[in-house]
Scaffold this motif. Sequence first.
Motif, PDB file in Angstrom:
ATOM      1  N   CYS A   3      38.911  54.880  29.657  1.00 12.40           N
ATOM      2  CA  CYS A   3      40.354  54.805  29.427  1.00 12.40           C
ATOM      3  C   CYS A   3      41.058  53.949  30.477  1.00 12.40           C
ATOM      4  O   CYS A   3      42.158  53.466  30.246  1.00 12.40           O
ATOM      5  CB  CYS A   3      40.970  56.191  29.352  1.00 12.40           C
ATOM      6  SG  CYS A   3      40.929  57.105  30.881  1.00 12.40           S
ATOM      7  N   VAL A   4      40.435  53.724  31.639  1.00  7.83           N
ATOM      8  CA  VAL A   4      41.020  52.859  32.665  1.00  7.83           C
ATOM      9  C   VAL A   4      41.279  51.474  32.092  1.00  7.83           C
ATOM     10  O   VAL A   4      42.364  50.917  32.225  1.00  7.83           O
ATOM     11  CB  VAL A   4      40.099  52.769  33.909  1.00  7.83           C
ATOM     12  CG1 VAL A   4      40.540  51.667  34.848  1.00  7.83           C
ATOM     13  CG2 VAL A   4      40.043  54.108  34.630  1.00  7.83           C
ATOM     14  N   ILE A   9      45.157  50.986  33.185  1.00  5.20           N
ATOM     15  CA  ILE A   9      45.469  51.830  34.337  1.00  5.20           C
ATOM     16  C   ILE A   9      45.149  51.053  35.612  1.00  5.20           C
ATOM     17  O   ILE A   9      44.087  50.453  35.737  1.00  5.20           O
ATOM     18  CB  ILE A   9      44.678  53.151  34.271  1.00  5.20           C
ATOM     19  CG1 ILE A   9      45.163  53.952  33.068  1.00  5.20           C
ATOM     20  CG2 ILE A   9      44.797  53.938  35.569  1.00  5.20           C
ATOM     21  CD1 ILE A   9      44.352  55.180  32.759  1.00  5.20           C
ATOM     22  N   GLN A  10      46.063  51.052  36.567  1.00  8.24           N
ATOM     23  CA  GLN A  10      45.885  50.281  37.796  1.00  8.24           C
ATOM     24  C   GLN A  10      45.666  51.151  39.022  1.00  8.24           C
ATOM     25  O   GLN A  10      45.273  50.663  40.075  1.00  8.24           O
ATOM     26  CB  GLN A  10      47.091  49.373  38.007  1.00  8.24           C
ATOM     27  CG  GLN A  10      47.231  48.353  36.903  1.00  8.24           C
ATOM     28  CD  GLN A  10      48.461  47.490  37.084  1.00  8.24           C
ATOM     29  OE1 GLN A  10      49.267  47.687  37.977  1.00  8.24           O
ATOM     30  NE2 GLN A  10      48.605  46.500  36.226  1.00  8.24           N
ATOM     31  N   ILE A  37      32.558  52.227  40.993  1.00  5.97           N
ATOM     32  CA  ILE A  37      33.943  51.743  40.949  1.00  5.97           C
ATOM     33  C   ILE A  37      33.980  50.223  41.094  1.00  5.97           C
ATOM     34  O   ILE A  37      34.634  49.529  40.303  1.00  5.97           O
ATOM     35  CB  ILE A  37      34.789  52.414  42.043  1.00  5.97           C
ATOM     36  CG1 ILE A  37      34.959  53.897  41.729  1.00  5.97           C
ATOM     37  CG2 ILE A  37      36.154  51.735  42.169  1.00  5.97           C
ATOM     38  CD1 ILE A  37      35.536  54.710  42.871  1.00  5.97           C
ATOM     39  N   LYS A  38      33.272  49.694  42.075  1.00  6.27           N
ATOM     40  CA  LYS A  38      33.305  48.247  42.321  1.00  6.27           C
ATOM     41  C   LYS A  38      32.669  47.448  41.193  1.00  6.27           C
ATOM     42  O   LYS A  38      33.162  46.379  40.831  1.00  6.27           O
ATOM     43  CB  LYS A  38      32.599  47.924  43.632  1.00  6.27           C
ATOM     44  CG  LYS A  38      33.363  48.359  44.852  1.00  6.27           C
ATOM     45  CD  LYS A  38      32.566  48.060  46.107  1.00  6.27           C
ATOM     46  CE  LYS A  38      33.284  48.542  47.352  1.00  6.27           C
ATOM     47  NZ  LYS A  38      32.506  48.274  48.568  1.00  6.27           N
ATOM     48  N   ASP A  43      38.493  44.271  38.794  1.00 12.83           N
ATOM     49  CA  ASP A  43      39.752  43.540  38.611  1.00 12.83           C
ATOM     50  C   ASP A  43      40.913  44.415  38.145  1.00 12.83           C
ATOM     51  O   ASP A  43      42.061  44.129  38.447  1.00 12.83           O
ATOM     52  CB  ASP A  43      39.559  42.401  37.614  1.00 12.83           C
ATOM     53  CG  ASP A  43      38.534  41.390  38.106  1.00 12.83           C
ATOM     54  OD1 ASP A  43      38.497  41.130  39.319  1.00 12.83           O
ATOM     55  OD2 ASP A  43      37.765  40.883  37.270  1.00 12.83           O
ATOM     56  N   CYS A  44      40.616  45.461  37.393  1.00  9.07           N
ATOM     57  CA  CYS A  44      41.721  46.205  36.778  1.00  9.07           C
ATOM     58  C   CYS A  44      42.342  47.245  37.713  1.00  9.07           C
ATOM     59  O   CYS A  44      43.526  47.518  37.605  1.00  9.07           O
ATOM     60  CB  CYS A  44      41.286  46.841  35.468  1.00  9.07           C
ATOM     61  SG  CYS A  44      39.873  47.922  35.576  1.00  9.07           S
ATOM     62  N   LEU A  45      41.574  47.820  38.622  1.00  9.93           N
ATOM     63  CA  LEU A  45      42.139  48.832  39.517  1.00  9.93           C
ATOM     64  C   LEU A  45      42.670  48.200  40.794  1.00  9.93           C
ATOM     65  O   LEU A  45      41.967  47.470  41.476  1.00  9.93           O
ATOM     66  CB  LEU A  45      41.088  49.888  39.873  1.00  9.93           C
ATOM     67  CG  LEU A  45      40.704  50.850  38.763  1.00  9.93           C
ATOM     68  CD1 LEU A  45      39.570  51.752  39.225  1.00  9.93           C
ATOM     69  CD2 LEU A  45      41.893  51.681  38.332  1.00  9.93           C
TER      70      LEU A  45
END
Length: 66
Positions: A3-4, A9-10, A37-38, A43-45
């Motif tokens: 869903c991120v 979602i940032q 995560i990485k 790019d999105c978070l």
Amino acid sequence: MKCVQDHNIQSLAIPSLGGGKRGFPQKRIVRLTLNVIKSNYPDCLKQVQIICKDDASFGAYKERLS
């Protein structure tokens, strides 16, 4: 975590996983968490908060990110 990307979602807050009664190595948990995560959301978070339950967990993340 799909869903991120689906919802643009940032910022994300997640609990620090593992390291409880089962005794999974804290440094390994930190390495795996940060790698996921990485590699999946480079790019999105813009902000990720990992909520640590104790000083040992916080220290392991701090050491890995230094």
